[in-house]
Design a protein around this motif. Structure first.
Motif, PDB file in Angstrom:
ATOM      1  N   UNK A   1      10.863  -3.661 -45.151  1.00 51.55           N
ATOM      2  CA  UNK A   1       9.854  -3.960 -44.135  1.00 51.55           C
ATOM      3  C   UNK A   1       8.468  -3.535 -44.601  1.00 51.55           C
ATOM      4  N   UNK A   2       7.463  -4.165 -44.010  1.00 48.92           N
ATOM      5  CA  UNK A   2       6.067  -3.813 -44.300  1.00 48.92           C
ATOM      6  C   UNK A   2       5.257  -3.909 -43.014  1.00 48.92           C
ATOM      7  N   UNK A   3       4.433  -2.905 -42.755  1.00 46.04           N
ATOM      8  CA  UNK A   3       3.571  -2.900 -41.569  1.00 46.04           C
ATOM      9  C   UNK A   3       2.196  -3.434 -41.905  1.00 46.04           C
ATOM     10  N   UNK A   4       1.545  -3.984 -40.893  1.00 42.18           N
ATOM     11  CA  UNK A   4       0.134  -4.343 -41.001  1.00 42.18           C
ATOM     12  C   UNK A   4      -0.535  -4.093 -39.664  1.00 42.18           C
ATOM     13  N   UNK A   5      -1.866  -3.963 -39.656  1.00 42.56           N
ATOM     14  CA  UNK A   5      -2.554  -3.684 -38.399  1.00 42.56           C
ATOM     15  C   UNK A   5      -3.747  -4.587 -38.225  1.00 42.56           C
ATOM     16  N   UNK A   6      -4.095  -4.829 -36.971  1.00 38.54           N
ATOM     17  CA  UNK A   6      -5.402  -5.410 -36.608  1.00 38.54           C
ATOM     18  C   UNK A   6      -5.789  -4.705 -35.330  1.00 38.54           C
TER      19      UNK A   6
ATOM     20  N   UNK B   1      -0.912  -2.595 -28.634  1.00 40.73           N
ATOM     21  CA  UNK B   1      -1.389  -1.334 -28.062  1.00 40.73           C
ATOM     22  C   UNK B   1      -0.508  -0.138 -28.427  1.00 40.73           C
ATOM     23  N   UNK B   2      -0.043  -0.096 -29.671  1.00 36.73           N
ATOM     24  CA  UNK B   2       0.815   1.010 -30.100  1.00 36.73           C
ATOM     25  C   UNK B   2       0.133   1.934 -31.116  1.00 36.73           C
ATOM     26  N   UNK B   3      -1.135   1.675 -31.433  1.00 37.59           N
ATOM     27  CA  UNK B   3      -1.779   2.447 -32.503  1.00 37.59           C
ATOM     28  C   UNK B   3      -2.825   3.430 -31.975  1.00 37.59           C
ATOM     29  N   UNK B   4      -2.738   3.772 -30.701  1.00 40.34           N
ATOM     30  CA  UNK B   4      -3.666   4.736 -30.100  1.00 40.34           C
ATOM     31  C   UNK B   4      -5.113   4.357 -30.385  1.00 40.34           C
ATOM     32  N   UNK B   5      -5.373   3.065 -30.296  1.00 37.86           N
ATOM     33  CA  UNK B   5      -6.739   2.582 -30.508  1.00 37.86           C
ATOM     34  C   UNK B   5      -6.983   2.037 -31.904  1.00 37.86           C
ATOM     35  N   UNK B   6      -6.080   2.302 -32.825  1.00 32.86           N
ATOM     36  CA  UNK B   6      -6.234   1.774 -34.179  1.00 32.86           C
ATOM     37  C   UNK B   6      -6.967   2.731 -35.091  1.00 32.86           C
ATOM     38  N   UNK B   7      -7.223   2.246 -36.301  1.00 31.25           N
ATOM     39  CA  UNK B   7      -7.680   3.133 -37.372  1.00 31.25           C
ATOM     40  C   UNK B   7      -9.038   3.763 -37.079  1.00 31.25           C
ATOM     41  N   UNK B   8      -9.856   3.114 -36.254  1.00 31.30           N
ATOM     42  CA  UNK B   8     -11.176   3.671 -35.974  1.00 31.30           C
ATOM     43  C   UNK B   8     -11.202   4.552 -34.739  1.00 31.30           C
ATOM     44  N   UNK B   9     -10.070   4.715 -34.081  1.00 30.32           N
ATOM     45  CA  UNK B   9     -10.081   5.470 -32.835  1.00 30.32           C
ATOM     46  C   UNK B   9      -8.951   6.497 -32.729  1.00 30.32           C
ATOM     47  N   UNK B  10      -7.846   6.303 -33.454  1.00 30.21           N
ATOM     48  CA  UNK B  10      -6.693   7.188 -33.311  1.00 30.21           C
ATOM     49  C   UNK B  10      -7.011   8.605 -33.797  1.00 30.21           C
ATOM     50  N   UNK B  11      -6.412   9.583 -33.128  1.00 27.46           N
ATOM     51  CA  UNK B  11      -6.518  10.963 -33.610  1.00 27.46           C
ATOM     52  C   UNK B  11      -5.461  11.272 -34.663  1.00 27.46           C
ATOM     53  N   UNK B  12      -4.521  10.378 -34.828  1.00 30.52           N
ATOM     54  CA  UNK B  12      -3.430  10.603 -35.771  1.00 30.52           C
ATOM     55  C   UNK B  12      -3.847  10.354 -37.209  1.00 30.52           C
ATOM     56  N   UNK B  13      -3.024  10.826 -38.118  1.00 34.68           N
ATOM     57  CA  UNK B  13      -3.323  10.640 -39.544  1.00 34.68           C
ATOM     58  C   UNK B  13      -3.087   9.201 -39.986  1.00 34.68           C
ATOM     59  N   UNK B  14      -2.194   8.502 -39.322  1.00 36.59           N
ATOM     60  CA  UNK B  14      -1.860   7.131 -39.727  1.00 36.59           C
ATOM     61  C   UNK B  14      -2.315   6.156 -38.652  1.00 36.59           C
TER      62      UNK B  14
ATOM     63  N   UNK C   1       0.051  -8.407 -42.123  1.00 38.89           N
ATOM     64  CA  UNK C   1      -1.032  -8.548 -41.145  1.00 38.89           C
ATOM     65  C   UNK C   1      -1.041  -9.915 -40.463  1.00 38.89           C
ATOM     66  N   UNK C   2       0.125 -10.533 -40.358  1.00 37.69           N
ATOM     67  CA  UNK C   2       0.261 -11.811 -39.660  1.00 37.69           C
ATOM     68  C   UNK C   2       0.715 -11.522 -38.231  1.00 37.69           C
ATOM     69  N   UNK C   3       0.226 -12.310 -37.290  1.00 33.90           N
ATOM     70  CA  UNK C   3       0.763 -12.215 -35.938  1.00 33.90           C
ATOM     71  C   UNK C   3       1.688 -13.411 -35.714  1.00 33.90           C
ATOM     72  N   UNK C   4       1.193 -14.487 -35.128  1.00 27.98           N
ATOM     73  CA  UNK C   4       2.037 -15.666 -34.979  1.00 27.98           C
ATOM     74  C   UNK C   4       2.077 -16.416 -36.314  1.00 27.98           C
ATOM     75  N   UNK C   5       3.245 -16.472 -36.953  1.00 29.77           N
ATOM     76  CA  UNK C   5       3.304 -17.125 -38.272  1.00 29.77           C
ATOM     77  C   UNK C   5       3.029 -18.632 -38.217  1.00 29.77           C
ATOM     78  N   UNK C   6       3.053 -19.214 -37.038  1.00 28.58           N
ATOM     79  CA  UNK C   6       2.724 -20.638 -36.919  1.00 28.58           C
ATOM     80  C   UNK C   6       1.225 -20.850 -36.723  1.00 28.58           C
ATOM     81  N   UNK C   7       0.477 -19.766 -36.577  1.00 33.62           N
ATOM     82  CA  UNK C   7      -0.950 -19.914 -36.284  1.00 33.62           C
ATOM     83  C   UNK C   7      -1.734 -18.725 -36.824  1.00 33.62           C
ATOM     84  N   UNK C   8      -1.955 -18.717 -38.127  1.00 39.08           N
ATOM     85  CA  UNK C   8      -2.818 -17.706 -38.744  1.00 39.08           C
ATOM     86  C   UNK C   8      -4.218 -18.302 -38.799  1.00 39.08           C
TER      87      UNK C   8
END
Lengths: 122, 454
Positions: A15-20, A77-90, B269-276
């Motif tokens: 698995x691989x994680x990504x964020x926005x 909404x699982x990243x506590x605000x994301x990289x610019x707002x979270x107090x966590x290390x990750x 960093x993909x959300x909906x794979x049918x609509x990036x």
């Protein structure tokens, strides 16, 4: 109908994680194409919501990619605000793919035998 | 005709010696060849804007010379054209820097294309940005905006290449557009040929994070082994006119390219794979298929496209206050209990002295990255650890409150549990960001040239 066994997802997938922002995606890729149907049955969006319950996701969606033997999970909404707002290390949630891989899933025992035998023979 | 695109960097902090082997491999191929650099994270650009306001000659990627210097000669000698977003907040400054480097290296005729128009900081007011925010209401209180940049697409990059640029420097563009621009230029793809634009966007998506498709961010010893992590080869895409392509890497480098490395990055960093969504096209990944052609060669087909979104995405950065972090360690018998006592002590004192401030505590090595700020995991997962590093963190706009926390952690030396050791403290200014959707008519990409006979 083969008996079910509980194994860590880690034995069946990578698995691989990504964020926005405050949204996390985790791509789960079956180690073998044969694992796809069993994971499709057990690794539901509801299951993911349970695994990440302490992070209080507002929405969990599963996208299926059978040609890639993969699933893409999107958790809002699982990243506590994301990289610019979270107090966590990750703040990116980069480590959360491995939190998911540690979860146990129920799959038919027969599914595991070929890969178990192969790794035993190596 | 095959078009070759290599990746020289996948983020601002990437290895600066990675592009060398990629440029070397491209130099041995025939046909149109490009080397792309993606060095501009969301936050990097806002920091660059601040930098430029302080000194107008700066604001481009400070590692520009480290990234481009080692490969500039090889690229110019072999007609390998460089495309990079290292312009950040000052593309012209970056272009002038590259011209100066080239002149020093004996290439006085270098022609550098500059893509601008991404900076929309002064195009809309805080209220107008707030009205265009996509999710959440971070801009609702109209915080003073530090920078707002829209993601431009591939068209201006293609235009700069059409007009004979040796190097193209951009500010904010969609990362995949750094590869799609060269492909539109080389193949003459129409800007409404959605399936081709989708394929080119997938090429860029796979290249934009550099080694993440060639075994970087993938290795898991014994399970997913990757050879040569210390000299990993960055990716090269070999693209055909129909949009199918092969991902590979330079001979003799570390890393690996297989179905697994590519699949992980297809969905990164993909959300909906049918609509990036990009400024160029809506990419549908659901019919993409992979084929392992041989060692370190994976072929991708099946990208499909739909018409580009009507609006453009912008990242709006504003002052996020200060992040304060302080750490202290406990070791030996009963270390975990002493660490817990330290957390209780600091939290109790901060609750009295700055009751509004949220203070997070982590126990590094026990619960530090998987826990939440409320501390529920931390409360339930202590072990008989004999080496615990406690980390405290808080964020706010009042420097005084953050300083109080830093001081409380340091004071544990003399007034806290036995054996506290190794305090470190740091305060970092933070930039927060929000996403907005901006009408295309408000954005005017511009292309011009410096150097050569520009």
């Amino acid at each position: 109908m083969s008996a079910l066994v509980e194994v860590p997802l880690y034995e069946l997938a990578h698995a691989r994680s990504g964020d926005k922002g405050n949204r996390l995606n985790i791509a789960v890729v079956c180690r073998e194409s044969a694992f796809y149907p069993a994971l499709s049955a057990t690794l539901t969006a509801e299951r993911l919501a349970g695994i990440f319950a302490s992070r209080r996701p507002s929405r969990v969606v599963r996208y299926e990619l059978p040609k890639l033997y993969a699933f893409n999970f999107v958790l809002d909404d699982v990243l506590e605000g994301g990289v610019n707002a979270s107090l966590g290390l990750d703040g990116h949630g980069k480590s959360l793919s491995f939190l998911l891989l540690a979860a146990f899933v129920s799959v038919p025992a027969a599914l595991l035998e070929p890969s178990r035998l192969r790794s035993a023979a190596e | 005709m095959t078009v070759f695109i290599g990746a020289g960097a996948g983020f601002a902090g990437d290895r600066t010696d990675a592009a060398g082997p990629v440029a070397g491999a491209l130099a041995k191929r025939d046909g149109p060849r490009f080397l792309m650099f993606e060095t501009l994270a969301e936050r990097t650009l806002a920091l660059a804007q601040v930098e430029r306001r302080r000194d107008p000659s700066r604001g481009y990627n400070p590692s520009l010379e480290a990234f481009v210097g080692p490969v500039l000669k090889t690229c110019l000698e072999n007609q390998i054209r460089i495309v990079g977003n290292f312009g950040a907040a000052n593309p012209r400054g970056a272009a002038e820097c590259i011209v100066a480097m080239a002149r020093k290296a004996g290439f006085p005729a270098i022609r550098v294309g500059v893509v601008e128009g991404d900076d929309v900081t002064n195009v809309l007011s805080s209220e107008q940005f707030a009205a265009r925010e996509t999710a959440g209401a971070l801009l609702a209180d109209a915080p003073p905006i530090v920078a707002a940049n829209v993601y431009l697409g591939a068209a201006p990059i293609a235009r700069a290449l059409d007009e004979r640029a040796d190097v193209v420097v951009t500010g904010r563009v969609a990362d995949p557009s750094l590869a799609l621009g060269p492909l539109i230029h080389a193949f003459g793809w129409r800007l409404e040929d959605w399936d081709r634009l989708a394929a080119g966007t997938l090429v860029g998506h796979l290249l934009e994070c550099g080694a993440q498709v060639t075994g970087g961010y993938f290795a898991d010893p014994g399970v997913k082994d990757v050879p040569g992590m210390d000299a990993i080869g960055y990716p090269i895409a070999e693209v055909e006119q129909d949009g199918s392509f092969v991902i590979t890497k330079p001979e003799g480098t570390g890393g690996l390219v297989d179905r697994r490395t590519v699949t992980e990055q297809v969905l990164y960093e993909i959300h909906d794979p049918a609509a990036y969504l990009t400024p160029d096209v809506v990419l549908d990944l659901t019919a993409v298929e992979l084929a392992e052609l041989g060692r370190d060669r994976v072929r991708l087909t099946g990208a499909r496209g739909k018409p580009a979104p009507e609006t453009l995405k912008a990242t709006v950065c504003f002052d996020g206050g200060l992040l304060g972090e302080a750490e202290i360690s406990y070791g030996g018998p009963n270390a975990a209990a002493r660490a817990r006592l330290a957390i209780r002590t600091v939290k109790a004192r901060m609750a009295r002295r700055a009751p509004e401030l949220q203070v997070r505590a982590d126990a590094i090595g026990l619960v530090s990255i998987l826990g939440d700020s409320a501390g529920s995991e931390l409360a339930s997962s202590w072990h008989d650890a004999t080496d615990v590093r406690v980390r405290f963190a808080a964020q706010g706009h009042e420097a005084g409150e953050i300083d109080l926390l830093m001081g409380e952690v340091e004071a544990l030396y003399c007034a806290g549990p036995a054996g506290g050791a190794g305090v470190r403290r740091r305060i970092t200014p933070r930039l927060a960001s929000a996403s907005c959707l901006i009408e295309r008519k408000l954005v005017a990409p511009a292309v011009y040239f410096v150097g050569g006979n520009a």
